[in-house]
Scaffold this motif. Structure first.
Motif, short mmCIF file in Angstrom:
data_model
loop_
_atom_site.label_atom_id
_atom_site.label_comp_id
_atom_site.label_asym_id
_atom_site.label_seq_id
_atom_site.Cartn_x
_atom_site.Cartn_y
_atom_site.Cartn_z
N ALA A 1 0.81 -1.22 0.00
CA ALA A 1 0.00 0.00 0.00
C ALA A 1 0.85 1.27 0.00
O ALA A 1 0.31 2.38 -0.01
N LEU A 2 2.18 1.12 0.00
CA LEU A 2 3.03 2.30 0.08
C LEU A 2 2.98 3.14 -1.19
O LEU A 2 3.25 4.34 -1.15
N GLY A 3 2.67 2.49 -2.33
CA GLY A 3 2.64 3.24 -3.59
C GLY A 3 4.04 3.45 -4.14
O GLY A 3 5.04 3.01 -3.58
N GLU A 4 4.11 4.13 -5.26
CA GLU A 4 5.39 4.34 -5.94
C GLU A 4 6.37 5.14 -5.10
O GLU A 4 7.57 4.98 -5.20
N ALA A 5 5.87 6.04 -4.28
CA ALA A 5 6.76 6.89 -3.49
C ALA A 5 7.46 6.11 -2.39
O ALA A 5 8.50 6.53 -1.88
N GLY A 6 6.91 4.96 -2.04
CA GLY A 6 7.53 4.16 -0.99
C GLY A 6 7.30 4.76 0.38
O GLY A 6 6.50 5.67 0.59
N SER A 7 8.04 4.26 1.35
CA SER A 7 7.84 4.67 2.74
C SER A 7 8.65 5.89 3.11
O SER A 7 8.43 6.50 4.16
N GLY A 8 9.62 6.22 2.28
CA GLY A 8 10.49 7.33 2.62
C GLY A 8 11.65 6.94 3.51
O GLY A 8 12.44 7.80 3.92
N LYS A 9 11.79 5.65 3.81
CA LYS A 9 12.91 5.21 4.64
C LYS A 9 14.21 5.34 3.87
O LYS A 9 14.24 5.25 2.64
N ALA A 10 15.30 5.51 4.60
CA ALA A 10 16.58 5.85 3.97
C ALA A 10 17.20 4.70 3.20
O ALA A 10 17.92 4.89 2.22
N GLY A 11 16.99 3.45 3.66
CA GLY A 11 17.54 2.30 2.97
C GLY A 11 19.05 2.32 2.90
O GLY A 11 19.74 2.68 3.85
N ARG A 12 19.57 1.96 1.72
CA ARG A 12 21.02 1.81 1.54
C ARG A 12 21.81 3.08 1.88
O ARG A 12 22.82 2.99 2.61
N PRO A 13 21.43 4.26 1.39
CA PRO A 13 22.20 5.46 1.76
C PRO A 13 22.21 5.69 3.27
O PRO A 13 23.22 6.17 3.83
N GLY A 14 21.12 5.36 3.93
CA GLY A 14 21.07 5.53 5.38
C GLY A 14 22.05 4.62 6.09
O GLY A 14 22.72 5.02 7.05
N PHE A 15 22.14 3.37 5.63
CA PHE A 15 23.11 2.47 6.24
C PHE A 15 24.53 2.94 5.98
O PHE A 15 25.39 2.90 6.87
#
Length: 456
Positions: free
Chosen positions: A388-402
């Motif tokens: 249900a997040l849609g194309e924009a996603g959750s906004g979590k940082a993912g790889r760059p955040g790690f």
């Protein structure tokens, strides 16, 4: 964009990454974390070194690993370098694919005597796992006891029984090969609490024992059920029983009454005996300064369960290897199923955003291939949860955040292309006839992966 973290780079981890790519294509970024600088988990350090055809499945994982959307993050321990909560904050889903690398204990008196090993440590020793490279098992005694009636027990017995020449083409590490070539073991006793119809050995692995150049597998004919009872078994088990019955024919005496024991069978051209002792439950490991034998109780089956008869005997032994199953490693803040030896979960879901797959989900059952449908099933659950997040996603940082967190903490992680440098060095260091000579020290692996850092 979906951001997925997978903890564990063995079969379950890479099959899950493959499923994520098929599900979301370019709309996903997958980071595969592993505490080791090298990938492939069980394939590298669990599969027997003389089973190179099984290890070749790693080539399939390379295709996934080299995708731009997938990254190997080696030499990072979750729970030490980064917490589960931090991963959950960075990624839309965290999948624990850590397997079950720890031995189940026998819980018997004398289990902690020197030269008593669990199969994870013993297999890790001859497979070059850095944690077990300094194990130094002693093979000075003539008898080894292997506890268990599964394929791992067969692997251990086979490795103990092989001649040096029979390791040609395997990737057994040099320190193990040297020790095994000097071994004085000539008798290997495989203890099983139940009978032949209850083994979990597969026919291919069992049949390998008959092909060993210097070993004679033996089964006491008295332990075998009537031949007619084999008809109720599935085809695989019927093949397994065929091998066990052939071992009884080769190992039993030619008495008129058709009976015999493992002790009276001639194998004049072979100097190592592999004896299957069924209906035999270990009750204590005997010895003072080191293991000297195993106290065994004879059992019988009652409603399919082994029950002690009170009859006991001793098997002298200088080394004992317990192959009775494995447990998943605990991770701080992750619920754990003590009885099952795995993460507490409901169909792979642990808590919001946190999942498990493979042995970490279901316990140590199934083959390597079993993990593929498991990985695809968990990705379907993740898709249902985050769809249900849609194309924009959750906004979590993912790889760059790690990466930002790793730079802040000085985490020196290893990428897949850097693992390939380790791989090249291991292949180059191989003895004649071997595919590679594994590094057994993490520092040496890191030096090959990051030579510029070592030189600075």
């Amino acid at each position: 964009m979906r951001h997925i973290a997978i903890v564990g780079s063995g079969p379950a981890g890479y099959y899950t990454a493959e499923a994520a790519l098929k599900q979301w294509k370019d709309g996903v970024r997958v980071d595969i974390f592993d505490s080791s600088p090298v990938p492939f988990g069980l394939i590298r350090t669990g599969v027997a070194p003389d089973h190179q055809s099984i290890k070749s499945v790693a080539r399939r994982y390379e295709t996934t690993a080299l995708s731009e959307n997938v990254r190997f993050v080696g030499n990072v321990m979750v729970g030490r370098d980064i917490s589960i909560d931090e991963l959950r904050g960075l990624y839309d889903a965290v999948v624990l694919a850590t397997g079950a690398p720890n031995d189940r204990r026998l819980d018997l008196p004398g289990e902690d005597l020197p030269n008593v090993f669990g199969s994870a440590s013993f297999v890790g020793w001859y497979n070059g796992h850095p944690q077990f490279a300094e194990l130094h098992p002693d093979f000075a005694h003539d008898t080894a006891v292997v506890v268990g009636n599964g394929n791992v027990a067969l692997d251990v017995a086979r490795i103990l029984a092989k001649s040096g020449a029979e390791f040609e083409g395997s990737d057994i590490v040099a320190h193990a090969l040297t020790a095994l070539e000097a071994s004085r073991i000539r008798r290997i006793v495989i203890l099983g609490r139940r009978g032949p119809h209850q083994v979990t050995m597969t026919p291919k692995e069992l049949g390998e024992l008959a092909k060993l150049s210097r070993a004679c597998p033996r089964v006491d004919p008295a332990d075998l059920p009537p031949l007619a009872e084999d008809a109720a078994l599935d085809p695989g088990m019927r093949k397994t029983m065929g091998h066990l019955r052939s071992f009884a024919m080769a190992g039993g005496s030619a008495n008129d009454n058709g009976t015999g024991t493992a002790d009276d069978a001639p194998c004049p051209d072979r100097d190592v005996r592999i004896e299957f002792d069924f209906f035999a439950a270990p009750r204590a490991i005997l010895g003072t300064d080191r293991v000297e034998g195993v106290e065994v109780e004879r059992t019988r089956l009652v409603d399919g369960k082994p029950v002690g008869t009170g009859e006991t005997y001793h098997v002298p032994a200088g080394i004992v290897v317990a192959c009775i199953g494995y447990q998943t490693s605990r991770i701080p803040d992750v619920p754990y199923d003590e009885q099952g030896g795995r993460f507490a979960n409901v169909d792979g879901r642990i808590m919001p955003g946190l999942y498990c797959v493979g042995w970490a989900r279901r316990g140590p059952t199934g083959t390597i291939g079993t993990n593929r449908p498991d990985g695809f099933a968990i990705v379907e659950k993740i898709d249902a949860d985050v769809g249900a997040l849609g194309e924009a996603g959750s906004g979590k940082a993912g790889r760059p955040g790690f990466d930002a967190l790793a730079a802040e903490r000085g985490i020196d992680y290893v990428k897949f292309t850097e693992w390939q440098k380790i791989d090249e060095a291991e292949v180059a260091n191989a003895r004649q006839g071997a595919p590679r000579e594994k590094f057994t020290e993490v520092d040496r692996m890191i030096a090959k992966a990051h030579p510029s850092i070592q030189e600075s």
